[in-house]
Design an enzyme around this catalytic site. Sequence first.
Site, short mmCIF file in Angstrom:
data_model
loop_
_atom_site.label_atom_id
_atom_site.label_comp_id
_atom_site.label_asym_id
_atom_site.label_seq_id
_atom_site.Cartn_x
_atom_site.Cartn_y
_atom_site.Cartn_z
N ARG A 174 0.84 -1.21 0.00
CA ARG A 174 0.00 0.00 0.00
C ARG A 174 0.87 1.25 0.00
O ARG A 174 0.57 2.23 -0.70
CB ARG A 174 -0.93 0.02 1.21
CG ARG A 174 -2.08 -0.98 1.13
CD ARG A 174 -3.06 -0.79 2.27
NE ARG A 174 -3.82 0.46 2.13
CZ ARG A 174 -4.56 0.99 3.10
NH1 ARG A 174 -4.62 0.40 4.29
NH2 ARG A 174 -5.22 2.11 2.91
N CYS A 232 -1.13 6.46 8.77
CA CYS A 232 -1.49 5.16 8.21
C CYS A 232 -2.59 5.40 7.20
O CYS A 232 -2.56 6.38 6.46
CB CYS A 232 -1.90 4.19 9.31
SG CYS A 232 -3.31 4.76 10.30
#
Length: 273
Positions: A174, A232
């Site tokens: 990611r 995040c």
Amino acid sequence: MTRRTPLISSAELAATLDDVTVLDVRYQLGGPPGREAYEQGHVPGAVHVDLDSVLASPPGAGGRHPLPGVEEFQDAMRAVGVSNDRPVVVYDDWQGRAAARAWWLLRHHGHPDVRVLDGGWTAWRAAGLGAETGSARVPHPGTFAVSSEPGMPFVEAADVLGVDVLLDARAPERYRGEVEPIDPVAGHIPGARNVPTDRNLDERGLFLPAEDLREVYAEAGAVPGADVAVYCGSGVTAAHDVLALEVAGVRAALYPGSWSGWVADPTRPVERG
């Protein structure tokens, strides 16, 4: 003087259970509701806290899990029995990723003594310790009062690019922008370095010793005294890195909006690779 760790072992919690307020913060992104798992079994006396409705505001321009309002958070903590003069222990069944969010919020709002159960519910059960089912009764409301002085630092989107050491706590694929299963844009904030939460843990799901965590984060430039911030996907699991850094003796800020908040503005830069 030995520095107090923000973690607590199952054995230590079991020995002090009558003297602490325990919060069950079980939650998994895309998984079943944590309340169901809590009612099937929890640490004796623990009260369930829902991450989506208590530890976050509704999704919006600030990301998928914006910080809750100050008064709303204070009221919610009082309702589950939290007081400033009584230690709090938080746990989950996600190796501390959700519990770290509760730890950060309580510390940020001035609670002086909050610890995360190392290994969470899994470690508690593996130690053969007791469990309760159903819902625990809060004997009386707490008196938690938020402080006017933040106990843990945070940064807003406007300040993120000026952070010296910006860490991305998401999975490597990611971070690199190879996949993006949740947010509308793939990639990472320019200049960020990747320290996924898995690197904080050993094979049992326990946090690494402080000296090992110092080595992990030193590789990314996060050393004591450095200007460090973490993000995040939505601001939840980033608190896991902040917690690990705290164990390592490095104070780090949280970017609560994280990637979901960053990409809400299409004019903000994105890197891939």
